[in-house]
Design an enzyme around this catalytic site. Structure first.
Site, PDB file in Angstrom:
ATOM      1  N   SER A 264     -62.389 -61.936  43.525  1.00 38.34           N
ATOM      2  CA  SER A 264     -62.591 -63.385  43.555  1.00 38.34           C
ATOM      3  C   SER A 264     -61.725 -64.022  44.627  1.00 38.34           C
ATOM      4  O   SER A 264     -60.820 -63.394  45.176  1.00 38.34           O
ATOM      5  CB  SER A 264     -62.224 -63.983  42.197  1.00 38.34           C
ATOM      6  OG  SER A 264     -60.810 -63.958  42.054  1.00 38.34           O
ATOM      7  N   LYS A 265     -62.032 -65.280  44.877  1.00 37.02           N
ATOM      8  CA  LYS A 265     -61.270 -66.028  45.866  1.00 37.02           C
ATOM      9  C   LYS A 265     -59.799 -66.094  45.455  1.00 37.02           C
ATOM     10  O   LYS A 265     -58.905 -66.059  46.284  1.00 37.02           O
ATOM     11  CB  LYS A 265     -61.862 -67.431  45.983  1.00 37.02           C
ATOM     12  CG  LYS A 265     -61.119 -68.306  46.953  1.00 37.02           C
ATOM     13  CD  LYS A 265     -61.897 -69.531  47.284  1.00 37.02           C
ATOM     14  CE  LYS A 265     -61.018 -70.759  47.457  1.00 37.02           C
ATOM     15  NZ  LYS A 265     -59.714 -70.536  48.057  1.00 37.02           N
ATOM     16  N   ARG A 266     -59.595 -66.186  44.149  1.00 42.66           N
ATOM     17  CA  ARG A 266     -58.220 -66.275  43.663  1.00 42.66           C
ATOM     18  C   ARG A 266     -57.400 -65.031  44.045  1.00 42.66           C
ATOM     19  O   ARG A 266     -56.237 -65.129  44.383  1.00 42.66           O
ATOM     20  CB  ARG A 266     -58.203 -66.488  42.146  1.00 42.66           C
ATOM     21  CG  ARG A 266     -57.257 -67.599  41.744  1.00 42.66           C
ATOM     22  CD  ARG A 266     -57.403 -68.012  40.290  1.00 42.66           C
ATOM     23  NE  ARG A 266     -58.788 -68.235  39.912  1.00 42.66           N
ATOM     24  CZ  ARG A 266     -59.388 -67.631  38.888  1.00 42.66           C
ATOM     25  NH1 ARG A 266     -58.735 -66.743  38.154  1.00 42.66           N
ATOM     26  NH2 ARG A 266     -60.635 -67.900  38.573  1.00 42.66           N
TER      27      ARG A 266
END
Ligand code: GLU
Length: 507
Positions: A264-266
């Site tokens: 994910s972007k996180r």
């Protein structure tokens, strides 16, 4: 079999995740290998999730990667338009065809009544499913008379068309990556296919209708669409299109560097790597990093992505696009998720950096030099790049690696002084200086020979003599061969640097 025609069908809901780029890439490789067509279709029927700029971002990302579209948005073609919002008129016809044939029905349930049903089901401890168990009792054309249905539509009530999922039937499916899969329809609900509220189809209907009309032969897409496959199979059956139904291949997920869960972007934010091909400017002013802006070569990025989920069956890791086209096969795409490694991404870029053409690197290095106040010409920038590219991962690293070639040292590394500036070394450097002052041919090759001749001829220890000399010209014990360094900066500068160092460090 007919012509291979594949499509990449992203929804413009934000920047394209690298998993999406990989899907596009695999489609492209598959099409190119088969001499088929790669189509770009924009699936923008979900107006709620539409994000301005996302379509342009998708087009630019594909272009940057060297993924060429044969047909589709931005290109045109015999099945235009390729943006689903411009194909609105097509879908209602097909939805109605399904109602007519008894495979779908009108439903008039209001949002409130559906919410009530959901709440009641939750209370009873089971999630609500709009399916064969309940549809007969709800506000649908299955229960209401034809006149009633007609009257409601005419007076402007909102309606949707739902697929009438058969009860207790086994759907047998084949996936080119996962093999044979069977799902019983009793586990599935009656998905909405069309909504009167915005006069738009949902993903399922538009996707199947367009794949059919665009004569798609293979659907290669992310694993997250696997749960939709039974519905898609049933839609092909309901339309009577099974003869030309595409083959399916669902690609494994890209996993976090830990191997646990979807990338994910996180994860990128936390660990400092991009999950998008290009930088993205969100509407709230938030900027997400991109591989392009981080200094990756598109070839390295594509090479890295190709090997995330596919393996060539050999130990080869470096592939050009044309080599990928030749080697790619869906049989060698794994079933299990592919773990993303930021280190490996950098490793790929370094490999491309090391073999990159000097002039190309020089051209990319020029603006960096300029930003440091160095006005160099292309030949000089290219030469500097050629001397240090083997130690760089990114073009951006070149400044730190070559700064001493452009800027004379004003300080000298303490550790190197302690280690080398002693005994006979200052006197040896002075002799090297005089030899160089008497040398006219300042080519790197000649300097290498002369230096070697002098040091070996006098039986000086090579490391001691060379490093103390290096300290005076470079300011530290780093950099390429001293013949290359002196050849690069030239005679005048070399002598001047040595003299300054001898004054500063003592003879
Ligand atoms: N629009 C879907 C997406 O955004 C396409 C899925 C498919 O390829 O069928 O991923």
């Amino acid at each position: 079999m007919g012509k291979v025609r594949v499509r990449f069908a992203p929804s413009p809901t934000g920047p394209l995740h690298i998993g999406g780029v990989r899907t596009a890439l695999y489609n492209y490789l598959f099409a190119r290998q088969a001499g088929g067509d790669f189509i770009l279709r924009i699936e923008d029927t979900d107006s709620q999730r539409f994000v301005p700029g996302a379509e342009e971002y998708i087009l630019e990302s594909l272009k940057w990667c060297g993924i060429e579209v044969d047909e589709g948005v931005g290109k045109g073609g015999p099945h235009a338009p390729y943006r689903q919002s411009e194909r609105k008129d097509i879908y209602l016809r097909y939805a109605l065809q399904l109602v007519e044939s008894g495979n779908a029905y009108y439903a008039f349930d209001s949002a409130e009544s559906l919410n009530e049903l959901r709440a009641a089901a939750e209370k009873a401890g089971a999630p609500f499913a709009y399916n064969y168990k309940v549809r007969g009792e709800l506000e649908t054309s299955l229960r209401l008379s034809d006149e009633e249905v007609k009257a409601r539509i005419e007076r402007g009530d909102q309606w949707v068309i739902r697929f009438k999922m058969p009860e207790n039937e086994d759907v047998a499916m084949d996936d080119l990556i996962r093999g044979h899969v069977t799902v019983n329809t009793s586990t599935l609900d009656d998905k909405v296919l069309y909504k009167s509220a915005d006069e738009l189809p949902t993903y399922h209907l538009a996707n199947i209708v367009d794949d059919h009309l665009m004569e798609i032969s293979h659907v290669i897409r992310g694993e997250e669409w696997l749960p939709s496959l039974p519905l898609h199979y049933l839609l092909y059956m309901a339309f009577g299109w099974t003869d030309t139904q595409p083959q399916f291949a669902h690609l494994p997920l890209l996993l976090k560097p830990t191997g646990q869960g979807k990338l994910s972007k996180r994860d990128g934010d936390k660990m400092g790597f991009p999950v998008f091909p290009l930088e993205w400017h969100g509407k709230d002013g938030e900027v997400s990093r991109g591989y392009r802006e981080d200094g990756y070569f598109p070839e390295a990025f594509v090479n890295m992505l190709a090997l995330l989920g596919w393996n060539p069956g050999t130990t080869q890791e470096i592939f050009s696009m044309s080599e990928l086209i030749e080697a790619f096969s869906l049989e060698r795409v794994g079933k299990s998720g592919a773990r993303f490694s930021p280190d490996k991404a950098q490793w790929f870029n370094a490999q491309y950096m090391h073999t990159r053409n000097d002039e190309e690197l020089g051209r990319a290095f020029l603006p960096i030099l300029e930003s440091h106040g160095i006005a160099a010409d292309l030949a000089t920038a290219s030469k500097a790049a050629s001397l240090m590219k083997s130690r760089a991962t990114f073009v951006n690293d070149l400044w730190e690696l070559t700064e001493f070639l452009f800027v004379a040292p004003t300080e000298y590394d303490e550790k190197a002084i302690a280690k080398y500036w002693k005994n006979e070394n200052p006197a040896r450097v002075a002799e090297i200086r005089d030899m160089l002052a008497a040398t006219d041919d300042f080519s790197a090759e000649n300097l290498k020979e002369r230096l070697h001749e002098l040091i070996a001829g006098n039986e000086w220890p090579m490391g001691q003599a060379m490093n103390s000399f290096r300290l005076t010209v470079v300011g530290a014990c780093k950099g390429p061969d001293m013949g290359d360094v002196c050849g690069f900066i030239g005679k005048e500068e070399t002598i001047a640097r040595i003299d300054r160092a001898l004054d500063a460090l003592g003879r």
